[in-house]
Write a protein that holds these residues in place. Sequence first.
Motif, mmCIF file in Angstrom:
data_model
loop_
_atom_site.group_PDB
_atom_site.id
_atom_site.type_symbol
_atom_site.label_atom_id
_atom_site.label_comp_id
_atom_site.label_asym_id
_atom_site.label_seq_id
_atom_site.Cartn_x
_atom_site.Cartn_y
_atom_site.Cartn_z
ATOM 1 N N PRO A 175 58.769 -15.404 46.232
ATOM 2 C CA PRO A 175 59.868 -14.480 46.534
ATOM 3 C C PRO A 175 61.245 -15.128 46.468
ATOM 4 O O PRO A 175 62.222 -14.479 46.096
ATOM 5 N N VAL A 176 61.315 -16.416 46.801
ATOM 6 C CA VAL A 176 62.601 -17.119 46.703
ATOM 7 C C VAL A 176 63.067 -17.153 45.253
ATOM 8 O O VAL A 176 64.231 -16.869 44.948
ATOM 9 N N PHE A 177 62.139 -17.458 44.341
ATOM 10 C CA PHE A 177 62.497 -17.534 42.926
ATOM 11 C C PHE A 177 62.833 -16.157 42.361
ATOM 12 O O PHE A 177 63.745 -16.017 41.534
ATOM 13 N N LEU A 178 62.111 -15.138 42.799
ATOM 14 C CA LEU A 178 62.390 -13.775 42.333
ATOM 15 C C LEU A 178 63.767 -13.311 42.788
ATOM 16 O O LEU A 178 64.506 -12.678 42.016
ATOM 17 N N ILE A 179 64.128 -13.641 44.012
ATOM 18 C CA ILE A 179 65.444 -13.259 44.516
ATOM 19 C C ILE A 179 66.547 -14.018 43.788
ATOM 20 O O ILE A 179 67.599 -13.449 43.441
ATOM 21 N N GLN A 180 66.325 -15.299 43.524
ATOM 22 C CA GLN A 180 67.301 -16.073 42.747
ATOM 23 C C GLN A 180 67.511 -15.435 41.379
ATOM 24 O O GLN A 180 68.653 -15.261 40.922
ATOM 25 N N ALA A 181 66.404 -15.098 40.709
ATOM 26 C CA ALA A 181 66.500 -14.473 39.382
ATOM 27 C C ALA A 181 67.216 -13.132 39.472
ATOM 28 O O ALA A 181 68.038 -12.786 38.610
ATOM 29 N N GLY A 182 66.925 -12.374 40.523
ATOM 30 C CA GLY A 182 67.580 -11.084 40.699
ATOM 31 C C GLY A 182 69.079 -11.211 40.868
ATOM 32 O O GLY A 182 69.852 -10.438 40.274
ATOM 33 N N GLU A 183 69.508 -12.185 41.644
ATOM 34 C CA GLU A 183 70.940 -12.371 41.840
ATOM 35 C C GLU A 183 71.636 -12.816 40.549
ATOM 36 O O GLU A 183 72.777 -12.438 40.291
ATOM 37 N N LEU A 184 70.932 -13.615 39.762
ATOM 38 C CA LEU A 184 71.507 -14.002 38.472
ATOM 39 C C LEU A 184 71.639 -12.784 37.560
ATOM 40 O O LEU A 184 72.628 -12.646 36.837
ATOM 41 N N LEU A 185 70.654 -11.908 37.601
ATOM 42 C CA LEU A 185 70.739 -10.679 36.804
ATOM 43 C C LEU A 185 71.901 -9.813 37.275
ATOM 44 O O LEU A 185 72.594 -9.181 36.466
ATOM 45 N N GLU A 186 72.126 -9.791 38.578
ATOM 46 C CA GLU A 186 73.284 -9.058 39.095
ATOM 47 C C GLU A 186 74.580 -9.650 38.560
ATOM 48 O O GLU A 186 75.528 -8.920 38.247
ATOM 49 N N SER A 187 74.627 -10.979 38.448
ATOM 50 C CA SER A 187 75.839 -11.622 37.934
ATOM 51 C C SER A 187 76.088 -11.249 36.477
ATOM 52 O O SER A 187 77.201 -11.382 35.982
ATOM 53 N N GLN A 188 75.038 -10.779 35.802
ATOM 54 C CA GLN A 188 75.168 -10.316 34.414
ATOM 55 C C GLN A 188 75.345 -8.807 34.322
ATOM 56 O O GLN A 188 75.275 -8.233 33.241
ATOM 57 N N ASN A 189 75.541 -8.172 35.477
ATOM 58 C CA ASN A 189 75.669 -6.711 35.524
ATOM 59 C C ASN A 189 74.414 -6.014 35.004
ATOM 60 O O ASN A 189 74.485 -5.071 34.213
ATOM 61 N N LYS A 190 73.249 -6.475 35.470
ATOM 62 C CA LYS A 190 71.966 -5.872 35.108
ATOM 63 C C LYS A 190 71.226 -5.461 36.382
ATOM 64 O O LYS A 190 70.180 -6.013 36.733
ATOM 65 N N PRO A 191 71.769 -4.475 37.098
ATOM 66 C CA PRO A 191 71.187 -4.086 38.387
ATOM 67 C C PRO A 191 69.763 -3.539 38.286
ATOM 68 O O PRO A 191 68.956 -3.747 39.193
ATOM 69 N N GLU A 192 69.448 -2.836 37.199
ATOM 70 C CA GLU A 192 68.109 -2.265 37.062
ATOM 71 C C GLU A 192 67.048 -3.363 36.974
ATOM 72 O O GLU A 192 65.982 -3.269 37.596
ATOM 73 N N GLU A 193 67.355 -4.403 36.194
ATOM 74 C CA GLU A 193 66.405 -5.508 36.058
ATOM 75 C C GLU A 193 66.292 -6.283 37.373
ATOM 76 O O GLU A 193 65.206 -6.730 37.755
ATOM 77 N N ALA A 194 67.411 -6.436 38.060
ATOM 78 C CA ALA A 194 67.396 -7.124 39.351
ATOM 79 C C ALA A 194 66.551 -6.337 40.352
ATOM 80 O O ALA A 194 65.768 -6.922 41.121
ATOM 81 N N LEU A 195 66.684 -5.010 40.330
ATOM 82 C CA LEU A 195 65.936 -4.156 41.252
ATOM 83 C C LEU A 195 64.431 -4.347 41.095
ATOM 84 O O LEU A 195 63.693 -4.396 42.095
ATOM 85 N N LYS A 196 63.962 -4.478 39.862
ATOM 86 C CA LYS A 196 62.534 -4.688 39.614
ATOM 87 C C LYS A 196 62.031 -5.952 40.305
ATOM 88 O O LYS A 196 60.944 -5.969 40.886
ATOM 89 N N LEU A 197 62.820 -7.009 40.243
ATOM 90 C CA LEU A 197 62.409 -8.277 40.853
ATOM 91 C C LEU A 197 62.460 -8.200 42.377
ATOM 92 O O LEU A 197 61.583 -8.750 43.059
ATOM 93 N N TYR A 198 63.465 -7.524 42.910
ATOM 94 C CA TYR A 198 63.545 -7.374 44.364
ATOM 95 C C TYR A 198 62.361 -6.567 44.887
ATOM 96 O O TYR A 198 61.778 -6.894 45.931
ATOM 97 N N LYS A 199 62.002 -5.518 44.161
ATOM 98 C CA LYS A 199 60.858 -4.694 44.574
ATOM 99 C C LYS A 199 59.554 -5.478 44.453
ATOM 100 O O LYS A 199 58.656 -5.339 45.287
ATOM 101 N N GLU A 200 59.449 -6.315 43.428
ATOM 102 C CA GLU A 200 58.256 -7.151 43.269
ATOM 103 C C GLU A 200 58.118 -8.110 44.450
ATOM 104 O O GLU A 200 57.019 -8.292 44.997
ATOM 105 N N ALA A 201 59.223 -8.711 44.845
ATOM 106 C CA ALA A 201 59.203 -9.629 45.990
ATOM 107 C C ALA A 201 58.788 -8.886 47.258
ATOM 108 O O ALA A 201 57.980 -9.389 48.057
ATOM 109 N N LYS A 202 59.317 -7.694 47.445
ATOM 110 C CA LYS A 202 59.018 -6.906 48.652
ATOM 111 C C LYS A 202 57.561 -6.465 48.678
ATOM 112 O O LYS A 202 56.897 -6.521 49.730
#
Length: 223
Positions: A175-202
Amino acid sequence: MAKQENTQEFSMSAVDKTTAFIEKNKKIFIGVIAAIIIIAGGIYAYQTLVVKPNEEKASYLLSKGQSYFAIGNFDLALNGDKTDFTGFTDIAKKYSSTKAGNLANLYAGLCYAQKGDTKNAIKFLEEFNSKGDQMISPAAIAALGNCYAKDGNVDKAVSLLKEAAAKADNNSLSPVFLIQAGELLESQNKPEEALKLYKEAKDKYPANAEVSNIDKYIQRVTK
């Protein structure tokens, strides 16, 4: 010409966001490195007792470097202390066929990362050959991903962090790695892709402490 300038400005913005993300989460990255060291130390303390002479010599030298690494003396850990310890870079080269020599690549990469030398960090971390375990190898892959993020290659970083999460497949690291990847995707303005990783972690790792705060990440990308 104007289009090229706009592209350069967007690229620099993404790099700035990524750098800010790395600095913000520096404690997490150090925690990942610490996990590698603790586990690796135990494994190689055992291996020293059972391996062939060449491996034993390399493991002995590696243990001296681990001591320097543990106290944050990365220059001595990398380059040696002018006694019988010649440094992680030399161990990685001279004992490349041994398990300890392979681990020296990982330590060298982490030393360079701590010194801010991203290029050399990537070079040595790329040389580290994963063993297939669920702790050291995923953490090493994630460390490499963090270095690529620092270097501005966010796509590569996200790919490696997702790989590390899948390889670990445990509540401690994934989950730590998934959240890191999600935040990086947010930095690229890719909220949909980030959301998938956050939901996977949850969904997959609800027992992790980081996941207890995952809803704030989800809310942030679903506004």
